[in-house]
Design an enzyme around this catalytic site. Structure first.
Site, PDB file in Angstrom:
ATOM      1  N   LYS A   1      -0.816   5.265   4.127  1.00 18.35           N
ATOM      2  CA  LYS A   1      -1.374   4.404   5.285  1.00 18.35           C
ATOM      3  C   LYS A   1      -1.049   3.798   6.501  1.00 18.35           C
ATOM      4  O   LYS A   1       0.278   3.557   6.628  1.00 18.35           O
ATOM      5  CB  LYS A   1      -1.764   2.614   4.589  1.00 18.35           C
ATOM      6  N   HIS A  14       0.561  -1.110   0.265  1.00 15.42           N
ATOM      7  CA  HIS A  14      -0.262  -0.563  -0.023  1.00 15.42           C
ATOM      8  C   HIS A  14       1.001   1.323  -0.177  1.00 15.42           C
ATOM      9  O   HIS A  14       1.946   0.962   0.919  1.00 15.42           O
ATOM     10  CB  HIS A  14      -1.264   0.113   1.253  1.00 15.42           C
TER      11      HIS A  14
HETATM   12  N1  LIG Z   1     -13.108  -0.247   2.482  1.00 12.94           N
HETATM   13  C1  LIG Z   1     -12.726   0.062   2.142  1.00 12.94           C
HETATM   14  O1  LIG Z   1     -12.997  -0.597   0.367  1.00 12.94           O
HETATM   15  C2  LIG Z   1     -11.714   1.090   1.944  1.00 12.94           C
HETATM   16  C3  LIG Z   1     -10.826   1.224   0.228  1.00 12.94           C
HETATM   17  C4  LIG Z   1      -9.553   2.894   0.901  1.00 12.94           C
HETATM   18  C5  LIG Z   1      -9.729   2.875   1.612  1.00 12.94           C
HETATM   19  N2  LIG Z   1     -10.150   2.141   3.151  1.00 12.94           N
HETATM   20  C6  LIG Z   1      -9.889   2.604   4.013  1.00 12.94           C
HETATM   21  O2  LIG Z   1     -11.169   3.635   4.728  1.00 12.94           O
HETATM   22  C7  LIG Z   1     -10.181   4.970   5.229  1.00 12.94           C
HETATM   23  C8  LIG Z   1     -10.435   6.203   4.604  1.00 12.94           C
HETATM   24  O3  LIG Z   1      -8.646   6.505   3.264  1.00 12.94           O
HETATM   25  P1  LIG Z   1      -8.642   7.061   2.698  1.00 12.94           P
HETATM   26  O4  LIG Z   1      -7.754   6.749   1.754  1.00 12.94           O
HETATM   27  O5  LIG Z   1      -9.697   7.932   2.254  1.00 12.94           O
HETATM   28  O6  LIG Z   1      -7.395   8.482   3.937  1.00 12.94           O
HETATM   29  P2  LIG Z   1      -7.751   9.876   4.250  1.00 12.94           P
HETATM   30  O7  LIG Z   1      -6.787   9.716   5.201  1.00 12.94           O
HETATM   31  O8  LIG Z   1      -7.285  10.688   2.974  1.00 12.94           O
HETATM   32  O9  LIG Z   1      -9.022  10.717   4.666  1.00 12.94           O
HETATM   33  C9  LIG Z   1      -9.944  10.187   6.171  1.00 12.94           C
HETATM   34  C10 LIG Z   1      -9.951  11.333   6.208  1.00 12.94           C
HETATM   35  O10 LIG Z   1     -11.329  10.955   7.510  1.00 12.94           O
HETATM   36  C11 LIG Z   1     -11.324  12.547   8.429  1.00 12.94           C
HETATM   37  N3  LIG Z   1     -11.169  12.393   9.988  1.00 12.94           N
HETATM   38  C12 LIG Z   1     -10.906  11.550  10.986  1.00 12.94           C
HETATM   39  N4  LIG Z   1     -11.365  11.465  11.763  1.00 12.94           N
HETATM   40  C13 LIG Z   1     -12.512  11.720  11.258  1.00 12.94           C
HETATM   41  C14 LIG Z   1     -13.788  11.575  12.059  1.00 12.94           C
HETATM   42  N5  LIG Z   1     -13.994  11.484  13.510  1.00 12.94           N
HETATM   43  N6  LIG Z   1     -15.436  11.493  11.034  1.00 12.94           N
HETATM   44  C15 LIG Z   1     -14.979  11.956  10.141  1.00 12.94           C
HETATM   45  N7  LIG Z   1     -14.528  11.715   9.414  1.00 12.94           N
HETATM   46  C16 LIG Z   1     -13.026  12.067   9.854  1.00 12.94           C
HETATM   47  C17 LIG Z   1      -9.789  12.890   7.848  1.00 12.94           C
HETATM   48  O11 LIG Z   1      -9.944  14.740   8.800  1.00 12.94           O
HETATM   49  C18 LIG Z   1      -9.516  12.584   6.344  1.00 12.94           C
HETATM   50  O12 LIG Z   1      -9.770  13.505   5.622  1.00 12.94           O
HETATM   51  C19 LIG Z   1      -8.914   4.653   5.900  1.00 12.94           C
HETATM   52  O13 LIG Z   1      -8.921   3.547   7.025  1.00 12.94           O
HETATM   53  C20 LIG Z   1      -8.772   3.506   4.462  1.00 12.94           C
HETATM   54  O14 LIG Z   1      -7.984   2.139   5.336  1.00 12.94           O
HETATM   55  C21 LIG Z   1     -11.089   0.786   2.674  1.00 12.94           C
END
Ligand SMILES: NC(=O)c1ccc[n+]([C@@H]2O[C@H](COP(=O)([O-])OP(=O)(O)OC[C@H]3O[C@@H](n4cnc5c(N)ncnc54)[C@H](O)[C@@H]3O)[C@@H](O)[C@H]2O)c1
Length: 255
Positions: free
Chosen positions: A147, A143
């Site tokens: 991450k 990744h």
């Molecule tokens: N399940 C899936 O298919 C999948 C796919 C990709 C990423 N993910 C996961 O999704 C999550 C986000 O990934 P990303 O790449 O968008 O990360 P990112 O860091 O770009 O975005 C995360 C966002 O969440 C915000 N945040 C923090 N605390 C929060 C809260 N309490 N309430 C709402 N928002 C909050 C942050 O400010 C940030 O803008 C990670 O945990 C990642 O592992 C899951």
């Protein structure tokens, strides 16, 4: 044809923005972009009134806020599709909140339809080597450098598919090993760097040959697309559901 949904995005980072694109393409409306980052929404916590008139939530946030956000979905009976990873230890508490409220909450470590095909292939591979002891099996994932959790939720789901279908592997091993691996251990290893949206491989190896099954996500679009399909499906249902329940309906049981 699914009706037009009013959707709240909880977490408006890389995934939240990708989900927004798909929602708009599928004719839905984004009525809230909640993210505590000062340059986005700025409010420190999600509150019930923010979800007034919302049909459903798609959350891709960070693990720290998962319980507080789930409590708001439970209180407001708002259907939620959650893709945030790295909150295995909070899972039971969230389940309890949702089941007590009788609302609908879906969690999936990977919403991409292709990755869910990959999970089914991993399970089938494990079943195929059940009688063939010469073949060992392991999991590796890559990744991007930002991450925060390791191994990925997708790698853990892949490992569970293998452990559930191969009796000689009983222990998940995610640490670096400074000793020979024990036969009952399934090794899951991780590499971080660059901008990789996610590469997961199941490697099956014998003295004669190696077989690799790899899911290589080209962008975040596949995850976002699957999460929107999942929300369309979840509206009107109840319970703390794994994305598998939805994918089993979409893909069949792989039999
Ligand atoms: N399940 C899936 O298919 C999948 C796919 C990709 C990423 N993910 C996961 O999704 C999550 C986000 O990934 P990303 O790449 O968008 O990360 P990112 O860091 O770009 O975005 C995360 C966002 O969440 C915000 N945040 C923090 N605390 C929060 C809260 N309490 N309430 C709402 N928002 C909050 C942050 O400010 C940030 O803008 C990670 O945990 C990642 O592992 C899951």
């Amino acid at each position: 044809m699914t009706r037009r949904l009013k959707v709240a995005l909880v977490g408006y980072g890389r995934m939240g923005k990708e989900v927004e694109q798909i929602l708009l393409e599928r004719g839905h409306e984004v009525v809230l972009r909640f993210d505590p980052a000062p340059e986005i929404h700025g409010a420190r916590a999600l509150t019930p009134s923010m979800l007034d008139g919302v049909d459903g939530v798609i959350e891709f946030s960070l693990a720290q806020g998962i319980i507080d956000n789930a409590a708001v979905y439970a209180k407001t009976h708002t259907a939620a599709v959650v893709g945030t990873t790295g909150w295995e230890t909070e899972r039971a508490a969230v389940r309890q909140l949702i089941e007590q409220a009788g609302s609908a909450y879906m969690y999936g470590s990977n919403y991409s339809v292709g990755a869910n095909l990959f999970f089914r292939l991993a399970a089938q591979a494990a079943r195929l080597i059940e009688q063939v002891d010469d073949y060992d099996i392991m999991v590796h994932e890559f990744h991007h450098k930002l991450k925060v959790d390791s191994p990925s939720g997708t790698a853990l789901t892949t490992a569970a598919c293998i452990l559930d279908n191969l009796t000689r592997k009983t222990v998940l091993q995610t640490e670096k090993l400074d000793r020979p691996i024990r036969p009952e251990e399934l090794h899951v290893s991780s590499t971080r760097g660059g901008s990789i949206p996610g590469i997961h491989s199941v490697i099956i190896d014998s003295t004669a040959d190696t077989i690799e099954i790899t899911h290589n996500a080209r962008s975040r679009r596949g995850f976002a697309h699957g999460s929107v399909l999942a929300l369309e499906w979840l509206i009107g249902k109840k319970g703390f559901l794994d994305v598998n329940v939805f994918m089993d309906e979409l893909l069949g049981k792989g039999k």
